[in-house]
Design a protein around this motif. Sequence first.
Motif, PDB file in Angstrom:
ATOM      1  N   ILE A   1      43.687  47.101  25.394  1.00 26.72           N
ATOM      2  CA  ILE A   1      44.795  45.901  25.211  1.00 26.72           C
ATOM      3  C   ILE A   1      45.008  45.596  26.547  1.00 26.72           C
ATOM      4  CG2 ILE A   1      47.262  45.795  24.833  1.00 26.72           C
ATOM      5  CD1 ILE A   1      46.587  47.615  22.280  1.00 26.72           C
ATOM      6  N   ARG A   2      45.163  46.467  27.662  1.00 20.32           N
ATOM      7  CA  ARG A   2      45.546  46.011  29.199  1.00 20.32           C
ATOM      8  C   ARG A   2      44.494  45.157  29.653  1.00 20.32           C
ATOM      9  NH1 ARG A   2      47.102  50.576  33.200  1.00 20.32           N
ATOM     10  NH2 ARG A   2      48.852  50.099  32.717  1.00 20.32           N
ATOM     11  N   ARG A   3      43.251  45.314  29.326  1.00 19.30           N
ATOM     12  CA  ARG A   3      41.976  44.405  30.011  1.00 19.30           C
ATOM     13  C   ARG A   3      42.197  43.164  29.028  1.00 19.30           C
ATOM     14  NH1 ARG A   3      36.653  48.063  30.148  1.00 19.30           N
ATOM     15  NH2 ARG A   3      37.467  49.310  32.047  1.00 19.30           N
ATOM     16  N   LEU A   4      42.462  43.183  27.894  1.00 18.37           N
ATOM     17  CA  LEU A   4      42.615  41.805  27.005  1.00 18.37           C
ATOM     18  C   LEU A   4      43.829  41.045  27.690  1.00 18.37           C
ATOM     19  CD1 LEU A   4      41.685  42.855  23.306  1.00 18.37           C
ATOM     20  CD2 LEU A   4      40.400  41.389  25.115  1.00 18.37           C
ATOM     21  N   ALA A   5      44.908  41.667  27.983  1.00 18.51           N
ATOM     22  CA  ALA A   5      46.125  41.220  28.529  1.00 18.51           C
ATOM     23  C   ALA A   5      45.912  40.653  29.917  1.00 18.51           C
ATOM     24  CB  ALA A   5      47.256  42.116  28.511  1.00 18.51           C
ATOM     25  N   SER A   6      44.981  41.186  30.592  1.00 18.71           N
ATOM     26  CA  SER A   6      44.612  40.654  31.933  1.00 18.71           C
ATOM     27  C   SER A   6      43.786  39.602  31.816  1.00 18.71           C
ATOM     28  CB  SER A   6      44.004  41.761  32.716  1.00 18.71           C
ATOM     29  OG  SER A   6      44.664  42.681  32.946  1.00 18.71           O
ATOM     30  N   LEU A   7      42.854  39.735  30.838  1.00 14.93           N
ATOM     31  CA  LEU A   7      41.891  38.435  30.789  1.00 14.93           C
ATOM     32  C   LEU A   7      42.836  37.222  30.080  1.00 14.93           C
ATOM     33  CD1 LEU A   7      39.057  37.286  30.501  1.00 14.93           C
ATOM     34  CD2 LEU A   7      38.796  38.255  28.308  1.00 14.93           C
ATOM     35  N   ALA A   8      43.586  37.594  29.439  1.00 19.67           N
ATOM     36  CA  ALA A   8      44.461  36.339  28.795  1.00 19.67           C
ATOM     37  C   ALA A   8      45.229  35.731  29.880  1.00 19.67           C
ATOM     38  CB  ALA A   8      45.439  36.716  27.541  1.00 19.67           C
ATOM     39  N   VAL A   9      45.886  36.469  30.710  1.00 18.65           N
ATOM     40  CA  VAL A   9      46.681  35.958  31.932  1.00 18.65           C
ATOM     41  C   VAL A   9      45.743  35.236  32.691  1.00 18.65           C
ATOM     42  CG1 VAL A   9      47.784  36.705  33.978  1.00 18.65           C
ATOM     43  CG2 VAL A   9      48.398  37.729  31.779  1.00 18.65           C
ATOM     44  N   PHE A  10      44.475  35.673  32.870  1.00 18.22           N
ATOM     45  CA  PHE A  10      43.365  34.862  33.767  1.00 18.22           C
ATOM     46  C   PHE A  10      43.267  33.637  33.225  1.00 18.22           C
ATOM     47  CE2 PHE A  10      39.086  33.830  34.840  1.00 18.22           C
ATOM     48  CZ  PHE A  10      39.205  33.583  36.072  1.00 18.22           C
ATOM     49  N   VAL A  11      42.813  33.690  32.095  1.00 15.62           N
ATOM     50  CA  VAL A  11      42.467  32.362  31.312  1.00 15.62           C
ATOM     51  C   VAL A  11      43.549  31.409  31.277  1.00 15.62           C
ATOM     52  CG1 VAL A  11      41.836  31.252  28.938  1.00 15.62           C
ATOM     53  CG2 VAL A  11      40.503  33.491  29.777  1.00 15.62           C
TER      54      VAL A  11
END
Length: 174
Positions: free
Chosen positions: A2-12
Motif C-alpha cells: 500500500i505504501r508503494r502504491l501511495a508513493s506511486l500515486a503521489v508521483f503520478v
Amino acid sequence: MIRRLASLAVFVAAALGSYYGTLATAPYGLMWLAEAKLAKSGPVNHFTHTPPVRAERQFVVRPSPDLLYSVCPYDLTAGPLEVTAVPVPGRYSSISVFDARTDVAFVRNDEQMGGEPMRVVLALEGQQTPAGIDTVRVRYATGIVLQRVLLADPSEAAAIDPIRSRARCRTLTG
C-alpha cells in the motif's frame, strides 16, 4: 504494498500537475518574453517597421527572409486600439493579432481587404468602441499585432516601405 502504491500515486499526481501546469502557463511566459523583446524595438501601441530579416537581426524565431515584418506590441489598459493597414498591390500581405496567451485573435490578408485599407479596433470586453468599425474583442489586455508583406526579391523592400509604413496602431481614448 500500500505504501508503494501511495508513493506511486503521489508521483503520478505530481508529474501530471507539473505537465498541465506547464501547458497552462508556457504560452503566457513565451508571449511575455516576445513582448519584452519587441518593446526594445519600439513603443507600445505603435508599429515598428523592420528592414528585411538577416541572421544578425532576427526579432521573430525562425523568421522568413522573404517577408517584411511590422510589429505593434499592444496594451489595451488605456483604451481600445485602432489598427489600420494598407495592402501592398501585387503582394501578399496580412495582419495577425496574437493575444497574451499566443492565441490568434484576428487575421486578415490582402485578398480579404479587397485592395482597400483595413481598419479594425481591438478592445477588451466592456470597452466602448466607435460605431461602424469592425471590433475584435480580445480576452487579454496585451499582445502583438504583426503585419507581413511578401517580397519577390529583398531589393523590393525600399519600394514597399512607404506603403507598409502607413500601417498604424493608436490608442482610442475618451
